[in-house]
Scaffold this motif. Sequence first.
Motif, PDB file in Angstrom:
ATOM      1  N   SER A 204      42.900 -23.229  40.515  1.00 28.81           N
ATOM      2  CA  SER A 204      43.052 -24.575  39.949  1.00 28.81           C
ATOM      3  C   SER A 204      42.466 -25.629  40.881  1.00 28.81           C
ATOM      4  N   ASP A 205      42.543 -25.410  42.190  1.00 31.78           N
ATOM      5  CA  ASP A 205      41.973 -26.359  43.153  1.00 31.78           C
ATOM      6  C   ASP A 205      40.450 -26.393  43.045  1.00 31.78           C
ATOM      7  N   GLU A 219      41.959 -39.630  36.486  1.00 35.39           N
ATOM      8  CA  GLU A 219      41.525 -39.544  35.088  1.00 35.39           C
ATOM      9  C   GLU A 219      41.646 -38.111  34.578  1.00 35.39           C
ATOM     10  N   ILE A 220      41.330 -37.157  35.422  1.00 33.11           N
ATOM     11  CA  ILE A 220      41.453 -35.742  35.037  1.00 33.11           C
ATOM     12  C   ILE A 220      42.905 -35.404  34.748  1.00 33.11           C
ATOM     13  N   GLU A 221      43.786 -35.786  35.666  1.00 30.95           N
ATOM     14  CA  GLU A 221      45.205 -35.478  35.484  1.00 30.95           C
ATOM     15  C   GLU A 221      45.759 -36.151  34.232  1.00 30.95           C
ATOM     16  N   ALA A 222      45.397 -37.419  34.033  1.00 31.41           N
ATOM     17  CA  ALA A 222      45.872 -38.132  32.847  1.00 31.41           C
ATOM     18  C   ALA A 222      45.340 -37.487  31.573  1.00 31.41           C
ATOM     19  N   GLY A 223      44.086 -37.055  31.610  1.00 34.30           N
ATOM     20  CA  GLY A 223      43.499 -36.414  30.443  1.00 34.30           C
ATOM     21  C   GLY A 223      44.177 -35.102  30.102  1.00 34.30           C
ATOM     22  N   GLN A 331      52.725 -31.778  36.789  1.00 33.77           N
ATOM     23  CA  GLN A 331      51.971 -31.063  37.818  1.00 33.77           C
ATOM     24  C   GLN A 331      51.740 -29.609  37.411  1.00 33.77           C
ATOM     25  N   VAL A 332      52.756 -29.002  36.809  1.00 31.66           N
ATOM     26  CA  VAL A 332      52.611 -27.635  36.308  1.00 31.66           C
ATOM     27  C   VAL A 332      51.552 -27.582  35.213  1.00 31.66           C
ATOM     28  N   VAL A 333      51.587 -28.555  34.302  1.00 30.90           N
ATOM     29  CA  VAL A 333      50.621 -28.615  33.201  1.00 30.90           C
ATOM     30  C   VAL A 333      49.193 -28.716  33.740  1.00 30.90           C
ATOM     31  N   VAL A 334      48.979 -29.597  34.693  1.00 31.51           N
ATOM     32  CA  VAL A 334      47.640 -29.800  35.249  1.00 31.51           C
ATOM     33  C   VAL A 334      47.131 -28.518  35.904  1.00 31.51           C
ATOM     34  N   LYS A 335      47.966 -27.901  36.727  1.00 31.69           N
ATOM     35  CA  LYS A 335      47.549 -26.672  37.420  1.00 31.69           C
ATOM     36  C   LYS A 335      47.270 -25.551  36.421  1.00 31.69           C
ATOM     37  N   PHE A 336      48.135 -25.435  35.424  1.00 37.32           N
ATOM     38  CA  PHE A 336      47.991 -24.397  34.397  1.00 37.32           C
ATOM     39  C   PHE A 336      46.674 -24.572  33.636  1.00 37.32           C
ATOM     40  N   LEU A 337      46.424 -25.768  33.132  1.00 37.92           N
ATOM     41  CA  LEU A 337      45.241 -25.996  32.302  1.00 37.92           C
ATOM     42  C   LEU A 337      43.944 -25.899  33.100  1.00 37.92           C
ATOM     43  N   LEU A 338      43.967 -26.318  34.347  1.00 39.43           N
ATOM     44  CA  LEU A 338      42.776 -26.169  35.177  1.00 39.43           C
ATOM     45  C   LEU A 338      42.446 -24.693  35.392  1.00 39.43           C
ATOM     46  N   THR A 339      43.460 -23.890  35.655  1.00 41.32           N
ATOM     47  CA  THR A 339      43.234 -22.457  35.857  1.00 41.32           C
ATOM     48  C   THR A 339      42.767 -21.794  34.568  1.00 41.32           C
ATOM     49  N   ALA A 340      43.448 -22.099  33.475  1.00 40.48           N
ATOM     50  CA  ALA A 340      43.039 -21.548  32.178  1.00 40.48           C
ATOM     51  C   ALA A 340      41.611 -21.966  31.848  1.00 40.48           C
ATOM     52  N   GLY A 341      41.272 -23.213  32.169  1.00 42.04           N
ATOM     53  CA  GLY A 341      39.928 -23.698  31.918  1.00 42.04           C
ATOM     54  C   GLY A 341      38.883 -22.953  32.729  1.00 42.04           C
ATOM     55  N   VAL A 378      50.699 -20.863  38.196  1.00 35.94           N
ATOM     56  CA  VAL A 378      51.847 -21.752  38.408  1.00 35.94           C
ATOM     57  C   VAL A 378      53.069 -20.984  38.905  1.00 35.94           C
ATOM     58  N   LEU A 379      53.060 -19.665  38.717  1.00 32.68           N
ATOM     59  CA  LEU A 379      54.155 -18.853  39.249  1.00 32.68           C
ATOM     60  C   LEU A 379      53.902 -18.434  40.692  1.00 32.68           C
TER      61      LEU A 379
END
Length: 475
Positions: A204-205, A219-223, A331-341, A378-379
């Motif tokens: 995710s990083d 902007e990324i996090e808000a999106g 924060q969980v949502v952002v990390k999850f979606l970045l990794t999935a992306g 996220v786990l």
Amino acid sequence: MAVGVFDLFSVGIGPSSSHTVGPMRAAAGFVREVADAGLLEKVGGLRVDLYGSLAATGHGHGTFTAVLLGLEGFEPEAILPQQVEERLADIAATGRLQLGGELPGATARPLEYGVQDMVLHPLTVLPRHTNGMRFQVLSAADDGNAQVLHEATFFSVGGGFIIRDGEEEAAREELESSKQQLPYPFRTAAELLAHCSSTGLGISDIMMLNEQAARPREEIEAGLVHIYGVMEECKDSAIRREGDLPGGLNVRRRAPGWHERLRKEDPHRDHKYWQEWVNLVALAVNEENASGGRVVTAPTNGAAGIIPAVLFYATHYAPGMEHATREDKEQVVVKFLLTAGAVGVLYKEQASISGAEVGCQGEVGSASSMAAAGLAEVLGGTPMQVENAAEIAMEHNLGLTCDPIGGLVQIPCIERNAIGAAKAVNAAKMALMGDGTHRVSLDQVIVTMRETGRDMSDKYKETATGGLAVNVVEC
């Protein structure tokens, strides 16, 4: 541009990203070209040809009406379900299309045109992709000698992505050029893991740093939080709807009843009920999608319920979530979606997410793999464990066919999302039980999925000519 997280997660309307979102986007792009060329007021006629899977299952997938809305200038990200209903009712009542009427600064060109005027070629597949469409606008002529003012051919290649015929090479060159501007470009899981190893960062990083090449972190996090909000609204809308799904199959909506039962049986969110809640979220989102509601393409509409369902697990059942604040969940949502992306990029780069191209393994399989990776991250999983989770989920979706009954995104699609979500949770848990080492790599599985799709009979690739689509009576 390089494929990013907001390409893989975009807001649109159901029921299909490749058959609804993509064609609407293509039609809107075409009419914008007509307007920009100053040709709108000269248009006297219109011709739309749909090929392959778009023609074969377009009625059930909402393709024909999506094209009409796109020709009026509506974009899938902006149009609301109420606008869809209002405009389609008006077109049906008057028989007239307002060509370009929704384009900023344009004056609508009324044309007598409707679904019945589209030319369908279900047995003709254009060379580039089975989801082909050709648009032409013609000059006004009383003698029957109308001239073609402008024409274009587009392909809807899955997940709402479109390619204009003749621009494939330029698009590839632009993609490669834009990727070189990223701090950590990757096409394969091996390259992604190498970046993680050399930097000590998580997947995710790495994805966040790449996204920051185009926009600020805030902007990324808000999106991404907005994307999550639309997913939640989609689920909430579905559990308020009663009755049967549209389309004629008489499929009963289960989400409202299931939600009411779970509220009574599990008022305090006991962990033993996690799978029932995951099933509910997946079904709810895909029932809303089947209704033509507002959904997040993740990475397709046919598989839109999997990532929201596994995200629900991550934000409600992951350790520490029982007392989490809204900021913690975001924060969980952002990390999850970045990794999935990041995992979604691998499928777009090496294979396909189009059911019409590789079957449902490219839709539900890809979404399950992406969700498994996001949950493992996220786990607390290492990059190798995250890659392993993604690999496990796809490995056990290989060969999955796309054979919707009646061409509708209902059977088996809705239940298949729930099964795909459960597979994702299990894949993440299995990966986290190991140390990340495994025999089969994610890259090997992605290539296998691509080759399996290439070998798969066209009957099982979103044409409604095989499998359940022909072995189950529609009524």
